[in-house]
Design an enzyme around this catalytic site. Structure first.
Site, mmCIF file in Angstrom:
data_model
loop_
_atom_site.group_PDB
_atom_site.id
_atom_site.type_symbol
_atom_site.label_atom_id
_atom_site.label_comp_id
_atom_site.label_asym_id
_atom_site.label_seq_id
_atom_site.Cartn_x
_atom_site.Cartn_y
_atom_site.Cartn_z
ATOM 1 N N GLY A 22 0.830 -1.207 0.000
ATOM 2 C CA GLY A 22 0.000 0.000 0.000
ATOM 3 C C GLY A 22 0.861 1.252 0.000
ATOM 4 N N GLY A 24 -0.304 4.367 0.111
ATOM 5 C CA GLY A 24 -1.135 5.479 0.560
ATOM 6 C C GLY A 24 -0.382 6.278 1.607
ATOM 7 N N PHE A 25 -1.127 6.962 2.469
ATOM 8 C CA PHE A 25 -0.480 7.844 3.444
ATOM 9 C C PHE A 25 0.413 7.087 4.412
ATOM 10 C CE2 PHE A 25 -3.849 10.509 1.858
ATOM 11 C CZ PHE A 25 -3.203 11.716 1.717
ATOM 12 N N GLY A 26 -0.049 5.938 4.891
ATOM 13 C CA GLY A 26 0.736 5.166 5.854
ATOM 14 C C GLY A 26 1.959 4.555 5.194
ATOM 15 N N VAL A 90 -2.175 -7.100 -3.821
ATOM 16 C CA VAL A 90 -1.785 -7.955 -2.682
ATOM 17 C C VAL A 90 -3.011 -8.755 -2.260
ATOM 18 C CG1 VAL A 90 -0.926 -7.959 -0.316
ATOM 19 C CG2 VAL A 90 -0.043 -6.297 -1.962
ATOM 20 N N GLU A 181 -18.792 17.590 2.563
ATOM 21 C CA GLU A 181 -17.983 18.326 1.580
ATOM 22 C C GLU A 181 -18.512 18.092 0.167
ATOM 23 O OE1 GLU A 181 -13.943 17.104 2.564
ATOM 24 O OE2 GLU A 181 -13.788 18.775 3.974
ATOM 25 N N ASP A 311 -5.699 2.860 8.059
ATOM 26 C CA ASP A 311 -7.106 2.438 8.161
ATOM 27 C C ASP A 311 -7.241 0.938 8.390
ATOM 28 O OD1 ASP A 311 -7.654 5.057 7.586
ATOM 29 O OD2 ASP A 311 -8.682 4.681 5.687
HETATM 30 C C1 LIG Z 1 -13.001 10.940 -0.058
HETATM 31 C C2 LIG Z 1 -12.147 10.858 1.171
HETATM 32 C C3 LIG Z 1 -11.805 12.017 1.849
HETATM 33 C C4 LIG Z 1 -11.010 11.960 2.990
HETATM 34 N N1 LIG Z 1 -10.676 13.132 3.628
HETATM 35 C C5 LIG Z 1 -9.851 13.087 4.694
HETATM 36 C C6 LIG Z 1 -9.429 14.296 5.313
HETATM 37 O O1 LIG Z 1 -9.821 15.394 4.918
HETATM 38 N N2 LIG Z 1 -8.589 14.212 6.385
HETATM 39 C C7 LIG Z 1 -8.143 13.009 6.853
HETATM 40 O O2 LIG Z 1 -7.383 12.983 7.808
HETATM 41 N N3 LIG Z 1 -8.538 11.856 6.293
HETATM 42 C C8 LIG Z 1 -9.362 11.857 5.213
HETATM 43 N N4 LIG Z 1 -9.750 10.700 4.620
HETATM 44 C C9 LIG Z 1 -9.287 9.418 5.199
HETATM 45 C C10 LIG Z 1 -7.865 9.107 4.726
HETATM 46 O O3 LIG Z 1 -7.829 9.090 3.321
HETATM 47 C C11 LIG Z 1 -7.414 7.759 5.264
HETATM 48 O O4 LIG Z 1 -7.551 7.713 6.639
HETATM 49 C C12 LIG Z 1 -5.946 7.522 4.898
HETATM 50 O O5 LIG Z 1 -5.784 7.560 3.500
HETATM 51 C C13 LIG Z 1 -5.476 6.183 5.437
HETATM 52 O O6 LIG Z 1 -4.182 5.935 5.008
HETATM 53 P P1 LIG Z 1 -3.766 4.441 4.646
HETATM 54 O O7 LIG Z 1 -2.338 4.484 4.294
HETATM 55 O O8 LIG Z 1 -4.231 3.517 5.684
HETATM 56 O O9 LIG Z 1 -4.655 4.087 3.363
HETATM 57 P P2 LIG Z 1 -4.681 4.782 1.942
HETATM 58 O O10 LIG Z 1 -4.093 6.121 1.970
HETATM 59 O O11 LIG Z 1 -6.069 4.608 1.471
HETATM 60 O O12 LIG Z 1 -3.729 3.864 1.073
HETATM 61 C C14 LIG Z 1 -3.999 2.513 0.826
HETATM 62 C C15 LIG Z 1 -3.247 2.130 -0.441
HETATM 63 O O13 LIG Z 1 -3.304 0.733 -0.575
HETATM 64 C C16 LIG Z 1 -3.615 0.392 -1.908
HETATM 65 N N5 LIG Z 1 -4.271 -0.916 -1.864
HETATM 66 C C17 LIG Z 1 -5.442 -1.228 -1.279
HETATM 67 N N6 LIG Z 1 -5.675 -2.543 -1.375
HETATM 68 C C18 LIG Z 1 -4.641 -3.051 -2.051
HETATM 69 C C19 LIG Z 1 -4.301 -4.372 -2.469
HETATM 70 N N7 LIG Z 1 -5.083 -5.415 -2.189
HETATM 71 N N8 LIG Z 1 -3.163 -4.570 -3.163
HETATM 72 C C20 LIG Z 1 -2.355 -3.513 -3.457
HETATM 73 N N9 LIG Z 1 -2.615 -2.258 -3.075
HETATM 74 C C21 LIG Z 1 -3.738 -2.036 -2.376
HETATM 75 C C22 LIG Z 1 -4.493 1.528 -2.394
HETATM 76 O O14 LIG Z 1 -4.435 1.626 -3.815
HETATM 77 C C23 LIG Z 1 -3.884 2.724 -1.691
HETATM 78 O O15 LIG Z 1 -2.890 3.347 -2.466
HETATM 79 C C24 LIG Z 1 -10.544 10.713 3.474
HETATM 80 C C25 LIG Z 1 -10.889 9.546 2.787
HETATM 81 C C26 LIG Z 1 -11.669 9.619 1.643
HETATM 82 C C27 LIG Z 1 -12.011 8.352 0.912
#
Ligand SMILES: Cc1cc2nc3c(=O)[nH]c(=O)nc-3n(C[C@H](O)[C@H](O)[C@H](O)COP(=O)(O)OP(=O)(O)OC[C@H]3O[C@@H](n4cnc5c(N)ncnc54)[C@H](O)[C@@H]3O)c2cc1C
Length: 430
Positions: A22, A24-26, A90, A181, A311
């Protein structure tokens, strides 16, 4: 499942391999924080981009283009000499053999960081899953933008006013920050911009509804800010329906608990989120929202080299699961990188503590609510704060400029230039 050979990845390894699922942010934060640690990092994602989710609703409401809120992962990791990226889905992990399962084969790891985020949860309701749009990734954001613009085009061919009204009713389900929003932005798109494109549009035929099962919008904010948000939404002609639990949907209507039916040509679901399916695939204990139960150190119980963040993780802070928010994911990513650094040097893992920077949500131009500790802002001041925070955090300098230009253009001229209905054709050709 075949194994991905070492020659398909980096050259012969002498250092521990950290695999991060992943980007994403984490996951991205963790990879960045490992840049000076003596490890080789393999970052995997099903998409080739990192998405700035807070502005996704602005793609759906034709204010921003995808390139302004997403960046290729390969561009982001270019400065990181020890990080490699591969696009892959994954699917699971063999925790005993220390091997991550992907659609490209199994990948061995020394340390594993699971950061695959979350997905929409329709709570097993098949009609909602089928008929409602989600808003979790770029594809969904673009699909919603196409739908909104297409409904307006289609409505010009319809002579029956009732049918036109249905086509032009947009029901957003869930009045959390995303629902608030999005509904505010949709209403402004329609009333400030599309109204000028469609000269014969009767605004009395257009409805933007925001439906919430609870008694107020933005349940995680203090009551005064919830009320301010509600007033602001109503001023922007969003119809806020509270205590309205959506039970089912068809292609052009929603049914509420109690049997009331509302005609709506477009339904958007922002009312439920659960962790990515990877948690279930691992076969490990899950908490609320199917988030993976972790130790206070973010390690998977019984698997000290496996970490779960963002998340997907059900980390506990002040007796409850931490919210699904960017600061949680980023702080956890940094913490895990520091822990891996310690473990590589034969140190130990420390407990994670979340530092809450506050929460905010905007309701279109000139209005937002922000709760930053004991400081509570609403209206124009809240909006200025929201603008500043989001502009600073947009993914790159280039995006910051583009976003600023688009925002300024919209603010000054009541215009959103990105009103294109563009559909991707199937790119898989033999
Ligand atoms: C529309 C929207 C608005 C939001 N606004 C806010 C905000 O204003 N402020 C705030 O704090 N939070 C906000 N959030 C929440 C925030 O986006 C999440 O809490 C944050 O992104 C979590 O980070 P993460 O790294 O866990 O997951 P993510 O950032 O979602 O990253 C997960 C990554 O894993 C990848 N992935 C997923 N499953 C698989 C797989 N099986 N195989 C390979 N790759 C995979 C995805 O493509 C993604 O790139 C918002 C969420 C959404 C949907």
């Amino acid at each position: 499942m075949s194994s991905v050979g070492p020659d398909q990845l980096a050259p012969a390894r002498t250092r521990p391999r950290v695999v991060i699922a992943g980007a994403g942010f984490g996951g991205l934060t963790c990879a960045r924080a490992l840049r000076n640690v003596p490890v080789d990092v393999l970052l995997l994602d099903r998409n080739n981009y990192h998405l700035f989710t807070p502005l996704l609703y602005q793609v759906a409401s034709a204010l921003l283009d995808p390139g302004e809120i997403a960046r290729p992962v390969r561009a982001l990791i270019r400065p990181l000499a020890n990080v490699e990226f591969r696009q892959a889905e994954v699917t699971g992990a063999d925790l005993e053999r220390r091997s991550l399962m992907t659609d490209r084969g199994a990948i061995p790891y020394d340390y594993l960081v699971l950061a695959t985020g979350s997905q929409s949860d329709y709570f097993g309701n098949a009609s909602l899953a089928r008929h409602a749009f989600g808003l979790k990734d770029l594809d969904e954001g673009l699909a919603l933008r196409n739908r909104v613009l297409s409904q307006f085009e289609a409505s010009r061919w319809v002579t029956d006013p009732e049918k036109r009204r249905t086509l032009l009713t947009f029901a957003v389900v869930g009045a959390g920050p995303t629902g608030v929003e999005l509904s505010g932005a949709l209403s402004e798109l329609i009333r400030l911009v599309l109204r000028k494109d469609y000269r014969d549009l009767d605004l009395r035929e257009v409805r933007v509804l925001l439906l919430e099962a609870a008694g107020s919008p933005l349940g995680t904010f203090v009551p005064a800010l919830r009320q301010a948000a509600r007033r602001s939404l109503e001023k922007k002609h969003v119809e806020v329906l509270l205590d309205a639990k959506v039970e089912s949907a068809t292609g052009d209507s929603i049914r509420l608990g109690g049997g009331k039916e509302i005609a709506a040509g477009t339904i958007v679901w922002t009312a439920g989120v659960r962790a990515s399916d990877l948690g279930q695939a691992l076969g490990v204990p899950l908490g609320r929202q199917k988030r993976v139960t972790v130790e206070s150190t973010l390690q998977l119980p019984g698997h000290p080299v496996v970490f779960v963040i963002g998340d997907l993780a059900g980390a506990i802070g002040r007796g409850a699961q931490l919210p699904m928010l960017i600061p949680v994911a980023m702080q956890e990513g940094k913490h895990v990188a520091a822990t891996i650094c310690e473990l590589v040097g034969n140190g130990g893992a420390r407990a994670f503590r979340y530092k809450d920077p506050g929460i905010m949500a905007t309701i279109g131009r000139n209005s937002a609510v922000a709760e930053l500790g004991s400081v509570h802002l609403s209206g124009f001041l809240g909006w200025l704060m929201w603008l500043a925070v989001h502009l600073v955090n947009v993914i790159s300098f280039r995006s910051r400029i583009l976003v600023l230009v688009n925002w300024a253009w919209d603010y000054l001229f009541y215009d959103r230039p990105i009103r294109l209905i563009v559909r991707a054709r199937d790119e898989n050709k033999d």
